[in-house]
Design an enzyme around this catalytic site. Structure first.
Site, PDB file in Angstrom:
ATOM      1  N   TYR A  56       0.838  -1.198   0.000  1.00  0.00           N
ATOM      2  CA  TYR A  56       0.000   0.000   0.000  1.00  0.00           C
ATOM      3  C   TYR A  56       0.877   1.254   0.000  1.00  0.00           C
ATOM      4  O   TYR A  56       1.600   1.519   0.967  1.00  0.00           O
ATOM      5  CB  TYR A  56      -0.924   0.032   1.212  1.00  0.00           C
ATOM      6  CG  TYR A  56      -1.879  -1.134   1.338  1.00  0.00           C
ATOM      7  CD1 TYR A  56      -2.210  -1.925   0.234  1.00  0.00           C
ATOM      8  CD2 TYR A  56      -2.453  -1.455   2.557  1.00  0.00           C
ATOM      9  CE1 TYR A  56      -3.088  -2.994   0.356  1.00  0.00           C
ATOM     10  CE2 TYR A  56      -3.342  -2.516   2.685  1.00  0.00           C
ATOM     11  CZ  TYR A  56      -3.652  -3.289   1.586  1.00  0.00           C
ATOM     12  OH  TYR A  56      -4.522  -4.346   1.716  1.00  0.00           O
ATOM     13  N   HIS A 124      -0.174 -12.028   1.627  1.00  0.00           N
ATOM     14  CA  HIS A 124      -1.201 -11.248   0.940  1.00  0.00           C
ATOM     15  C   HIS A 124      -1.891 -12.036  -0.169  1.00  0.00           C
ATOM     16  O   HIS A 124      -3.110 -11.977  -0.326  1.00  0.00           O
ATOM     17  CB  HIS A 124      -0.562  -9.978   0.368  1.00  0.00           C
ATOM     18  CG  HIS A 124      -1.510  -8.834   0.233  1.00  0.00           C
ATOM     19  ND1 HIS A 124      -1.085  -7.532   0.149  1.00  0.00           N
ATOM     20  CD2 HIS A 124      -2.856  -8.781   0.170  1.00  0.00           C
ATOM     21  CE1 HIS A 124      -2.136  -6.729   0.035  1.00  0.00           C
ATOM     22  NE2 HIS A 124      -3.220  -7.463   0.040  1.00  0.00           N
ATOM     23  N   SER A 203     -13.158  -5.015   2.504  1.00  0.00           N
ATOM     24  CA  SER A 203     -14.138  -4.416   1.585  1.00  0.00           C
ATOM     25  C   SER A 203     -15.575  -4.801   1.942  1.00  0.00           C
ATOM     26  O   SER A 203     -16.361  -5.172   1.070  1.00  0.00           O
ATOM     27  CB  SER A 203     -13.835  -4.813   0.130  1.00  0.00           C
ATOM     28  OG  SER A 203     -12.653  -4.206  -0.320  1.00  0.00           O
ATOM     29  N   PRO A 204     -15.956  -4.706   3.232  1.00  0.00           N
ATOM     30  CA  PRO A 204     -17.324  -5.068   3.614  1.00  0.00           C
ATOM     31  C   PRO A 204     -18.366  -4.090   3.092  1.00  0.00           C
ATOM     32  O   PRO A 204     -19.566  -4.374   3.148  1.00  0.00           O
ATOM     33  CB  PRO A 204     -17.271  -5.050   5.151  1.00  0.00           C
ATOM     34  CG  PRO A 204     -16.202  -4.060   5.474  1.00  0.00           C
ATOM     35  CD  PRO A 204     -15.165  -4.239   4.395  1.00  0.00           C
ATOM     36  N   GLY A 206     -18.166  -3.023  -0.112  1.00  0.00           N
ATOM     37  CA  GLY A 206     -18.068  -3.095  -1.570  1.00  0.00           C
ATOM     38  C   GLY A 206     -17.289  -1.941  -2.166  1.00  0.00           C
ATOM     39  O   GLY A 206     -17.696  -1.346  -3.159  1.00  0.00           O
ATOM     40  N   ARG A 207     -16.131  -1.638  -1.551  1.00  0.00           N
ATOM     41  CA  ARG A 207     -15.277  -0.530  -2.003  1.00  0.00           C
ATOM     42  C   ARG A 207     -16.052   0.778  -2.084  1.00  0.00           C
ATOM     43  O   ARG A 207     -15.851   1.594  -2.982  1.00  0.00           O
ATOM     44  CB  ARG A 207     -14.642  -0.868  -3.352  1.00  0.00           C
ATOM     45  CG  ARG A 207     -13.685  -2.040  -3.251  1.00  0.00           C
ATOM     46  CD  ARG A 207     -13.140  -2.504  -4.584  1.00  0.00           C
ATOM     47  NE  ARG A 207     -12.150  -3.553  -4.367  1.00  0.00           N
ATOM     48  CZ  ARG A 207     -12.442  -4.821  -4.069  1.00  0.00           C
ATOM     49  NH1 ARG A 207     -13.700  -5.186  -3.969  1.00  0.00           N
ATOM     50  NH2 ARG A 207     -11.502  -5.712  -3.869  1.00  0.00           N
ATOM     51  N   GLY A 208     -16.944   0.942  -1.124  1.00  0.00           N
ATOM     52  CA  GLY A 208     -17.703   2.180  -1.036  1.00  0.00           C
ATOM     53  C   GLY A 208     -19.003   2.190  -1.815  1.00  0.00           C
ATOM     54  O   GLY A 208     -19.867   3.041  -1.593  1.00  0.00           O
ATOM     55  N   PHE A 209     -19.177   1.226  -2.707  1.00  0.00           N
ATOM     56  CA  PHE A 209     -20.378   1.219  -3.556  1.00  0.00           C
ATOM     57  C   PHE A 209     -21.648   1.012  -2.735  1.00  0.00           C
ATOM     58  O   PHE A 209     -22.682   1.625  -2.997  1.00  0.00           O
ATOM     59  CB  PHE A 209     -20.258   0.118  -4.619  1.00  0.00           C
ATOM     60  CG  PHE A 209     -21.153   0.322  -5.805  1.00  0.00           C
ATOM     61  CD1 PHE A 209     -20.684   0.966  -6.933  1.00  0.00           C
ATOM     62  CD2 PHE A 209     -22.473  -0.110  -5.803  1.00  0.00           C
ATOM     63  CE1 PHE A 209     -21.511   1.165  -8.045  1.00  0.00           C
ATOM     64  CE2 PHE A 209     -23.301   0.086  -6.890  1.00  0.00           C
ATOM     65  CZ  PHE A 209     -22.818   0.733  -8.019  1.00  0.00           C
TER      66      PHE A 209
END
Length: 328
Positions: A56, A124, A203-204, A206-209
């Site tokens: 990252y 990873h 990503s719970p 959904g990457r912000g979606f």
């Protein structure tokens, strides 16, 4: 703050963790001062589980996390990862699970974090060219040396998890899990539960979606990596937005935000599951923590299942090349 036992090896973490990736990479709108405030506010609010990785920001995220959390070292659980190799300019160079690399990567992470040990050290991605027994064997030596406390895997397949666990107890598996990514329910969750391995859901949202904040593809800045995600493109975007609108309706009825509903659903799937929603802003951190107060009834869970069954999302989780390194 509620806490949970993560796995059966003795690691206890806050019921909600913090994913730190977006503070240094992949998402647009980064602001280091705000990221620092977010990390400090997380500690203030009782979050003790922080997730980073050496890839990252090509090491910059570890430096940031280490610098801010060092004064709280005895209070926090720092998780980082190795295996995805990037050049200094960010170019992806491949996956490396060779024993000698494991040790080099760990030493480099310790230096960037500015700490004497890593609480939870993940591979990873699994290196398809190196037997998992060799990689985990090297990771186990790090535990013996006192450089690492607990071991984890990320996005590994069920048989790989079993093989790894025979070499050294695996404390946690980190894999994407949300209302639009439920494939882990088929084989992965039953496997880790059988072995006593905790599950960390990245990503719970959904990457912000799933928060409802992204209404058009054009809302994503040019440098935002989600532009390359199949789920954010073309007809997939439109179909997935239909799902979000249904989640928004349920959230209104529940009196919470879509993000809180989505996080509450993940946490309702088991006491062995710890979500690590990522954010780089204090206001979203505080909103996410509100999910701990959202309790879903059996009827509400059935309703959510009806609108978001397994396979509901349109499009793959990652571009094709990245999907090839998942579930090995």
């Amino acid at each position: 703050m509620q806490t949970k036992a993560l796995g059966t090896q003795g690691l206890t973490v806050s019921a909600l963790g913090l994913g730190c990736m977006g503070m240094s990479d992949f998402y647009s709108g980064r602001d280091e001062a705000e990221a620092i405030r977010t990390l400090e506010r997380a500690v203030e609010l009782g979050i003790n589980f922080f997730d980073t990785a050496d890839m990252y920001g090509v090491g910059e995220n570890e430096k940031l996390v280490g610098r801010v959390l060092r004064p709280y070292r005895d209070q926090v659980v720092i998780a980082t990862k190795f295996g995805n190799v990037r050049a200094p300019d960010g170019t992806f160079l491949g996956i490396n699970g060779r024993p000698e690399y494991v040790k080099q990567a760990c030493d480099a992470s310790l230096k960037r974090l500015g700490v004497d040990y890593i609480d939870l050290y993940y591979q990873h991605r699994v290196d398809p060219n190196v037997p998992i027994e060799e990689t985990v064997g090297a990771m186990a030596e790090l535990v013996k040396a006192g450089k690492v406390r607990f071991l984890g895997l990320s996005e590994a397949g069920a048989q790989t998890i079993r093989r790894a666990h025979k070499v050294h107890p695996i404390t946690a598996l980190q894999t994407e899990y949300s209302l639009w990514s439920r494939d882990v329910e088929d084989e992965i969750l039953p496997t880790v539960r059988e072995l006593g391995i905790g599950f960390v859901a990245y990503s719970p949202l959904g990457r912000g979606f799933l928060t409802g904040a992204i209404r058009r593809f054009e809302d994503l800045p040019e440098d935002d990596y989600r532009r390359h995600s199949p789920r954010f493109q073309g007809e997939n975007f439109k179909r997935n937005l239909d799902l979000v609108e249904k989640i928004e309706r349920l959230a209104r009825e529940k009196g919470c935000t879509p993000a809180q509903l989505a996080l509450a659903w993940v946490m309702a799937q088991g006491e062995d599951i710890v979500p690590i929603p990522g954010t780089k802003r204090v206001k979203y951190l505080e909103e996410n923590l509100g999910a701990l107060e959202v309790k879903l009834t059996a009827e509400e869970l059935r309703e959510i299942d009806a609108i978001a069954p397994k396979g509901v999302a349109a499009g793959a989780r990652y571009p094709e090349a990245s999907m090839r390194s998942i579930g090995i």
